[in-house]
Design a protein around this motif. Structure first.
Motif, PDB file in Angstrom:
ATOM      1  N   LYS A 140       0.854  -1.413  -0.034  1.00  0.00           N
ATOM      2  CA  LYS A 140       0.006  -0.074   0.071  1.00  0.00           C
ATOM      3  C   LYS A 140       0.885   1.175  -0.011  1.00  0.00           C
ATOM      4  O   LYS A 140       0.404   2.278  -0.408  1.00  0.00           O
ATOM      5  N   ALA A 141       2.153   1.224   0.516  1.00  0.00           N
ATOM      6  CA  ALA A 141       2.811   2.254   0.542  1.00  0.00           C
ATOM      7  C   ALA A 141       3.704   2.539  -0.720  1.00  0.00           C
ATOM      8  O   ALA A 141       4.220   3.581  -1.062  1.00  0.00           O
ATOM      9  N   ALA A 142       3.675   1.461  -1.657  1.00  0.00           N
ATOM     10  CA  ALA A 142       4.209   1.661  -3.055  1.00  0.00           C
ATOM     11  C   ALA A 142       3.330   2.558  -3.830  1.00  0.00           C
ATOM     12  O   ALA A 142       2.128   2.393  -3.986  1.00  0.00           O
ATOM     13  N   PRO A 143       4.008   3.116  -4.842  1.00  0.00           N
ATOM     14  CA  PRO A 143       3.305   4.053  -5.756  1.00  0.00           C
ATOM     15  C   PRO A 143       2.304   3.057  -6.940  1.00  0.00           C
ATOM     16  O   PRO A 143       1.365   3.640  -7.425  1.00  0.00           O
ATOM     17  N   ASP A 144       2.837   2.020  -7.183  1.00  0.00           N
ATOM     18  CA  ASP A 144       2.157   1.352  -8.100  1.00  0.00           C
ATOM     19  C   ASP A 144       2.715  -0.298  -7.805  1.00  0.00           C
ATOM     20  O   ASP A 144       3.900  -0.624  -7.818  1.00  0.00           O
ATOM     21  N   ALA A 145       1.697  -1.239  -7.183  1.00  0.00           N
ATOM     22  CA  ALA A 145       2.111  -2.468  -7.001  1.00  0.00           C
ATOM     23  C   ALA A 145       1.122  -3.771  -7.527  1.00  0.00           C
ATOM     24  O   ALA A 145       0.054  -3.373  -7.391  1.00  0.00           O
ATOM     25  N   SER A 146       1.610  -4.729  -7.821  1.00  0.00           N
ATOM     26  CA  SER A 146       1.173  -5.758  -8.327  1.00  0.00           C
ATOM     27  C   SER A 146       1.204  -6.938  -7.609  1.00  0.00           C
ATOM     28  O   SER A 146       2.332  -7.366  -7.299  1.00  0.00           O
ATOM     29  N   GLU A 184     -10.378  -1.930  -3.661  1.00  0.00           N
ATOM     30  CA  GLU A 184     -11.133  -0.818  -4.578  1.00  0.00           C
ATOM     31  C   GLU A 184     -10.611   0.516  -4.151  1.00  0.00           C
ATOM     32  O   GLU A 184     -10.347   1.304  -5.122  1.00  0.00           O
ATOM     33  N   LEU A 185     -10.386   0.743  -3.019  1.00  0.00           N
ATOM     34  CA  LEU A 185      -9.976   2.051  -2.355  1.00  0.00           C
ATOM     35  C   LEU A 185      -8.550   2.454  -2.768  1.00  0.00           C
ATOM     36  O   LEU A 185      -8.228   3.441  -2.121  1.00  0.00           O
ATOM     37  N   HIS A 186      -7.670   1.526  -3.097  1.00  0.00           N
ATOM     38  CA  HIS A 186      -6.464   1.494  -3.182  1.00  0.00           C
ATOM     39  C   HIS A 186      -5.905   1.512  -4.636  1.00  0.00           C
ATOM     40  O   HIS A 186      -5.688   0.296  -5.182  1.00  0.00           O
ATOM     41  N   PRO A 187      -6.315   2.537  -5.681  1.00  0.00           N
ATOM     42  CA  PRO A 187      -6.249   2.180  -7.154  1.00  0.00           C
ATOM     43  C   PRO A 187      -4.629   2.014  -7.496  1.00  0.00           C
ATOM     44  O   PRO A 187      -4.560   1.363  -8.560  1.00  0.00           O
ATOM     45  N   GLN A 188      -3.841   1.850  -6.461  1.00  0.00           N
ATOM     46  CA  GLN A 188      -2.264   1.733  -6.877  1.00  0.00           C
ATOM     47  C   GLN A 188      -2.036   0.123  -6.839  1.00  0.00           C
ATOM     48  O   GLN A 188      -1.044   0.087  -7.278  1.00  0.00           O
ATOM     49  N   LEU A 189      -2.916  -0.392  -6.218  1.00  0.00           N
ATOM     50  CA  LEU A 189      -2.899  -1.806  -6.032  1.00  0.00           C
ATOM     51  C   LEU A 189      -3.767  -2.688  -6.918  1.00  0.00           C
ATOM     52  O   LEU A 189      -4.829  -2.315  -7.359  1.00  0.00           O
ATOM     53  N   ARG A 190      -2.927  -3.658  -7.400  1.00  0.00           N
ATOM     54  CA  ARG A 190      -3.945  -4.761  -8.214  1.00  0.00           C
ATOM     55  C   ARG A 190      -3.419  -5.926  -7.954  1.00  0.00           C
ATOM     56  O   ARG A 190      -2.303  -6.511  -7.521  1.00  0.00           O
ATOM     57  N   GLY A 236      -4.627  -0.524 -13.073  1.00  0.00           N
ATOM     58  CA  GLY A 236      -6.085  -0.679 -13.234  1.00  0.00           C
ATOM     59  C   GLY A 236      -6.534  -1.942 -13.714  1.00  0.00           C
ATOM     60  O   GLY A 236      -7.791  -2.105 -13.832  1.00  0.00           O
ATOM     61  N   VAL A 237      -5.676  -2.782 -14.279  1.00  0.00           N
ATOM     62  CA  VAL A 237      -6.183  -4.111 -14.428  1.00  0.00           C
ATOM     63  C   VAL A 237      -6.019  -5.064 -13.153  1.00  0.00           C
ATOM     64  O   VAL A 237      -5.309  -5.187 -12.536  1.00  0.00           O
ATOM     65  N   THR A 238      -7.163  -5.481 -12.630  1.00  0.00           N
ATOM     66  CA  THR A 238      -7.209  -6.184 -11.432  1.00  0.00           C
ATOM     67  C   THR A 238      -8.600  -7.049 -11.238  1.00  0.00           C
ATOM     68  O   THR A 238      -9.546  -6.990 -11.964  1.00  0.00           O
ATOM     69  N   GLY A 239      -8.309  -8.287 -10.569  1.00  0.00           N
ATOM     70  CA  GLY A 239      -9.421  -9.418 -10.229  1.00  0.00           C
ATOM     71  C   GLY A 239      -9.695 -10.189 -11.453  1.00  0.00           C
ATOM     72  O   GLY A 239     -10.544 -10.755 -11.660  1.00  0.00           O
ATOM     73  N   LYS A 240      -8.571 -10.218 -12.277  1.00  0.00           N
ATOM     74  CA  LYS A 240      -8.764 -10.925 -13.593  1.00  0.00           C
ATOM     75  C   LYS A 240      -7.992 -12.209 -13.622  1.00  0.00           C
ATOM     76  O   LYS A 240      -6.865 -12.498 -12.838  1.00  0.00           O
TER      77      LYS A 240
END
Length: 253
Positions: A140-146, A184-190, A236-240
């Motif tokens: 959650k602290a990362a700017p973009d995490a997968s 969903e409230l953390h758009p930087q996470l997927r 933005g691609v998540t839950g797939k």
């Protein structure tokens, strides 16, 4: 997949790869490192991880880290300690590839003991959930995490004799959908799942010993999928669930 990642796709990112010693985990660790990531190599035994560590170093990629932990016996405290060590030593975590899995040989349900079931559910599913939970503050602290979970053909399309293994992998797909909604409230996470399909790997050799392995793609052939999902182009691609089964192979056996 025709995805062409940039050479610096994962520059300055820190990525944990579980089950990194062999097969797809090993190929992914090398691919992530080749594209700029500092890779944390997880496994149960140190010797094969050391060999991979040396290979990454000799290639001139960012210096990796090692973390040995038996997912079958690890406690909640040990999972939290691993996350704490990542934060203390590397300062960040930008991604996780959950690739560790219990090897499986098909058998009727009548022959699958409680211990057999618990081992598959723990290693293939519960440990991945525990690691993700322990590492959530870093992600959650990362700017973009997968986060990438490894599913399997029989988890997606259950079939006789795959029992505990198939159920554990079906659980992986459910976990991905649940976690994606909760983030969903953390758009930087997927978080997404990959079904590798038939591929030349130790697991495939164990379940299909008589197969002509020359017909199958190698682990490296799947890396465009993993690089796309781990890198910023999939934001933005998540839950797939991505099924990478190759045409011309029998993914149902």
């Amino acid at each position: 997949m025709n995805y062409q990642p940039s050479a610096d796709l994962l520059q300055n990112r820190v990525i944990l790869v579980t089950g990194a010693a062999h097969g797809l985990g090993r190929a992914a660790a090398l691919a992530f490192a080749a594209h700029g990531a500092t890779v944390i190599l997880h496994g149960r035994r140190e010797a094969p991880l050391n060999a991979l560590y040396d290979e990454i170093q000799q290639a001139g990629y960012p210096k990796p880290a090692l973390f040995t932990l038996d997912l079958m016996s690890a406690s909640e405290l040990e999972f939290r300690a691993m996350a704490q060590a990542i934060g203390d030593q590397l300062g960040r975590l930008d991604g996780i590839l959950h690739n560790a899995a219990e090897r499986y040989r098909p058998a009727p349900l009548e022959l699958q003991s409680l211990e057999h079931w618990l081992r598959h559910l723990r290693i293939n599913l519960a440990a991945a959930a525990a690691i993700t939970r322990a590492c959530a503050p870093l992600l959650k602290a990362a700017p973009d995490a997968s986060v990438i979970m490894t599913s399997e053909t029989h988890g997606h399309r259950p079939k006789a004799y795959w029992g505990a293994f198939a159920v554990s992998k079906a659980g992986v797909e459910a976990l991905v959908k649940i976690q994606a909604e909760e983030w969903e409230l953390h758009p930087q996470l997927r978080i997404n799942a990959v079904i590798p399909g038939p591929v030349r790997s130790p697991q495939r050799l164990a379940t299909h010993p008589g197969e002509d392995r020359r017909r199958l793609p190698g682990p490296g052939d799947l890396m465009p999928w993993y690089l796309y999902l781990m890198g910023p182009d999939s934001r933005g691609v998540t839950g797939k669930v991505f099924d990478c089964s190759w045409a011309g192979t029998d993914s149902g056996n």
